[in-house]
Design a protein around this motif. Structure first.
Motif, PDB file in Angstrom:
ATOM      1  N   SER A  58       0.821  -1.212   0.000  1.00 21.23           N
ATOM      2  CA  SER A  58       0.000   0.000   0.000  1.00 21.23           C
ATOM      3  C   SER A  58       0.854   1.261   0.000  1.00 21.23           C
ATOM      4  N   SER A  59       1.942   1.280   0.759  1.00 21.05           N
ATOM      5  CA  SER A  59       2.795   2.473   0.742  1.00 21.05           C
ATOM      6  C   SER A  59       3.490   2.631  -0.602  1.00 21.05           C
ATOM      7  N   SER A  60       3.846   1.519  -1.243  1.00 16.64           N
ATOM      8  CA  SER A  60       4.433   1.605  -2.585  1.00 16.64           C
ATOM      9  C   SER A  60       3.417   2.128  -3.584  1.00 16.64           C
ATOM     10  N   LEU A  61       2.186   1.649  -3.489  1.00 11.37           N
ATOM     11  CA  LEU A  61       1.126   2.099  -4.394  1.00 11.37           C
ATOM     12  C   LEU A  61       0.854   3.590  -4.217  1.00 11.37           C
ATOM     13  N   ILE A  62       0.852   4.054  -2.988  1.00  8.65           N
ATOM     14  CA  ILE A  62       0.654   5.481  -2.727  1.00  8.65           C
ATOM     15  C   ILE A  62       1.804   6.288  -3.321  1.00  8.65           C
ATOM     16  N   GLY A  63       3.034   5.814  -3.136  1.00  9.31           N
ATOM     17  CA  GLY A  63       4.184   6.509  -3.695  1.00  9.31           C
ATOM     18  C   GLY A  63       4.157   6.565  -5.212  1.00  9.31           C
ATOM     19  N   ILE A  64       3.728   5.468  -5.847  1.00 10.43           N
ATOM     20  CA  ILE A  64       3.676   5.424  -7.312  1.00 10.43           C
ATOM     21  C   ILE A  64       2.575   6.335  -7.846  1.00 10.43           C
ATOM     22  N   THR A  65       1.404   6.295  -7.240  1.00 10.19           N
ATOM     23  CA  THR A  65       0.284   7.077  -7.780  1.00 10.19           C
ATOM     24  C   THR A  65       0.406   8.561  -7.476  1.00 10.19           C
ATOM     25  N   PHE A  66       0.927   8.921  -6.315  1.00 10.23           N
ATOM     26  CA  PHE A  66       1.041  10.336  -5.980  1.00 10.23           C
ATOM     27  C   PHE A  66       2.345  10.948  -6.467  1.00 10.23           C
ATOM     28  N   GLY A  67       3.417  10.201  -6.500  1.00  8.19           N
ATOM     29  CA  GLY A  67       4.697  10.772  -6.902  1.00  8.19           C
ATOM     30  C   GLY A  67       5.220  11.710  -5.828  1.00  8.19           C
ATOM     31  N   PRO A  68       5.849  12.799  -6.240  1.00  7.23           N
ATOM     32  CA  PRO A  68       6.458  13.697  -5.251  1.00  7.23           C
ATOM     33  C   PRO A  68       5.464  14.551  -4.464  1.00  7.23           C
ATOM     34  N   ALA A  69       4.232  14.695  -4.963  1.00  3.67           N
ATOM     35  CA  ALA A  69       3.239  15.529  -4.271  1.00  3.67           C
ATOM     36  C   ALA A  69       1.852  14.914  -4.435  1.00  3.67           C
ATOM     37  N   ALA A  70       1.046  15.054  -3.407  1.00  2.77           N
ATOM     38  CA  ALA A  70      -0.329  14.559  -3.460  1.00  2.77           C
ATOM     39  C   ALA A  70      -1.179  15.525  -4.283  1.00  2.77           C
ATOM     40  N   THR A  71      -1.847  14.969  -5.290  1.00  4.24           N
ATOM     41  CA  THR A  71      -2.705  15.781  -6.157  1.00  4.24           C
ATOM     42  C   THR A  71      -4.050  15.088  -6.329  1.00  4.24           C
ATOM     43  N   ASP A  72      -5.002  15.818  -6.852  1.00  2.00           N
ATOM     44  CA  ASP A  72      -6.315  15.228  -7.147  1.00  2.00           C
ATOM     45  C   ASP A  72      -6.183  14.119  -8.181  1.00  2.00           C
ATOM     46  N   HIS A  73      -5.342  14.340  -9.189  1.00  2.00           N
ATOM     47  CA  HIS A  73      -5.146  13.321 -10.219  1.00  2.00           C
ATOM     48  C   HIS A  73      -4.580  12.040  -9.604  1.00  2.00           C
ATOM     49  N   GLY A  74      -3.606  12.173  -8.716  1.00  2.00           N
ATOM     50  CA  GLY A  74      -3.042  11.001  -8.048  1.00  2.00           C
ATOM     51  C   GLY A  74      -4.072  10.273  -7.198  1.00  2.00           C
ATOM     52  N   PHE A  75      -4.922  11.049  -6.539  1.00  2.00           N
ATOM     53  CA  PHE A  75      -5.978  10.456  -5.711  1.00  2.00           C
ATOM     54  C   PHE A  75      -6.966   9.685  -6.567  1.00  2.00           C
ATOM     55  N   HIS A  76      -7.334  10.235  -7.699  1.00  2.00           N
ATOM     56  CA  HIS A  76      -8.270   9.553  -8.596  1.00  2.00           C
ATOM     57  C   HIS A  76      -7.635   8.302  -9.198  1.00  2.00           C
ATOM     58  N   THR A  77      -6.349   8.391  -9.536  1.00  2.00           N
ATOM     59  CA  THR A  77      -5.641   7.214 -10.046  1.00  2.00           C
ATOM     60  C   THR A  77      -5.606   6.115  -8.995  1.00  2.00           C
ATOM     61  N   LEU A  78      -5.314   6.495  -7.772  1.00  2.00           N
ATOM     62  CA  LEU A  78      -5.290   5.533  -6.669  1.00  2.00           C
ATOM     63  C   LEU A  78      -6.664   4.890  -6.481  1.00  2.00           C
ATOM     64  N   ALA A  79      -7.721   5.693  -6.575  1.00  4.03           N
ATOM     65  CA  ALA A  79      -9.080   5.154  -6.430  1.00  4.03           C
ATOM     66  C   ALA A  79      -9.378   4.133  -7.520  1.00  4.03           C
ATOM     67  N   TRP A  80      -8.987   4.403  -8.761  1.00  6.33           N
ATOM     68  CA  TRP A  80      -9.237   3.456  -9.856  1.00  6.33           C
ATOM     69  C   TRP A  80      -8.438   2.170  -9.670  1.00  6.33           C
ATOM     70  N   VAL A  81      -7.194   2.305  -9.231  1.00  3.80           N
ATOM     71  CA  VAL A  81      -6.370   1.105  -8.988  1.00  3.80           C
ATOM     72  C   VAL A  81      -6.992   0.260  -7.881  1.00  3.80           C
ATOM     73  N   LEU A  82      -7.427   0.898  -6.801  1.00  7.07           N
ATOM     74  CA  LEU A  82      -8.037   0.161  -5.695  1.00  7.07           C
ATOM     75  C   LEU A  82      -9.370  -0.454  -6.106  1.00  7.07           C
ATOM     76  N   LEU A  83     -10.108   0.224  -6.955  1.00  7.02           N
ATOM     77  CA  LEU A  83     -11.352  -0.348  -7.477  1.00  7.02           C
ATOM     78  C   LEU A  83     -11.053  -1.603  -8.296  1.00  7.02           C
ATOM     79  N   GLY A  84     -10.014  -1.562  -9.096  1.00  6.84           N
ATOM     80  CA  GLY A  84      -9.608  -2.734  -9.873  1.00  6.84           C
ATOM     81  C   GLY A  84      -9.164  -3.884  -8.991  1.00  6.84           C
ATOM     82  N   ILE A  85      -8.397  -3.591  -7.963  1.00  8.81           N
ATOM     83  CA  ILE A  85      -7.951  -4.632  -7.022  1.00  8.81           C
ATOM     84  C   ILE A  85      -9.151  -5.236  -6.299  1.00  8.81           C
ATOM     85  N   GLY A  86     -10.090  -4.388  -5.897  1.00 11.03           N
ATOM     86  CA  GLY A  86     -11.300  -4.882  -5.232  1.00 11.03           C
ATOM     87  C   GLY A  86     -12.140  -5.761  -6.140  1.00 11.03           C
TER      88      GLY A  86
END
Length: 104
Positions: A58-86
């Motif tokens: 999970s920490s690796s996934l957060i690092g990959i999706t957000f990169g150097p800064a937390a953004t709305d785009h990173g949050f939405h990407t993370l949501a789609w990845v988690l939806l796929g995993i679910g």
């Protein structure tokens, strides 16, 4: 975009913390109920290992999706990845023939 209130952030942190605490408690209680007495130590070690691997993932996934800064785009990407995993976990659960369809 307006900044959220500190009370909202504290409230969300409390909700997430309580959910995390209860899920850990439930997993451990289930482990003790389902494991034979002579296998509880092994099962506990495997549960702890799986927990650590999940935290690393999970920490690796957060690092990959957000990169150097937390953004709305990173949050939405993370949501789609988690939806796929679910969805994948749901499909694997439905297709698992070792899970009884009716509770005994």
């Amino acid at each position: 975009m307006p900044a959220p209130s500190i009370l909202v952030l504290v409230g969300m942190s409390l909700l997430i913390g309580c959910a995390n605490g209860f899920s850990g408690f439930g997993n451990q209680a289930t482990l003790y109920l389902q494991s034979p007495a002579d296998q509880i130590a092994v099962a506990s070690g495997l549960l702890r290992t799986a927990t650590y691997l999940g935290a690393i993932f999970s920490s690796s996934l957060i690092g990959i999706t957000f990169g150097p800064a937390a953004t709305d785009h990173g949050f939405h990407t993370l949501a789609w990845v988690l939806l796929g995993i679910g969805a994948l976990a749901l499909i694997l659960t439905v297709l698992d023939r070792s899970i009884p369809r009716v509770a005994e």
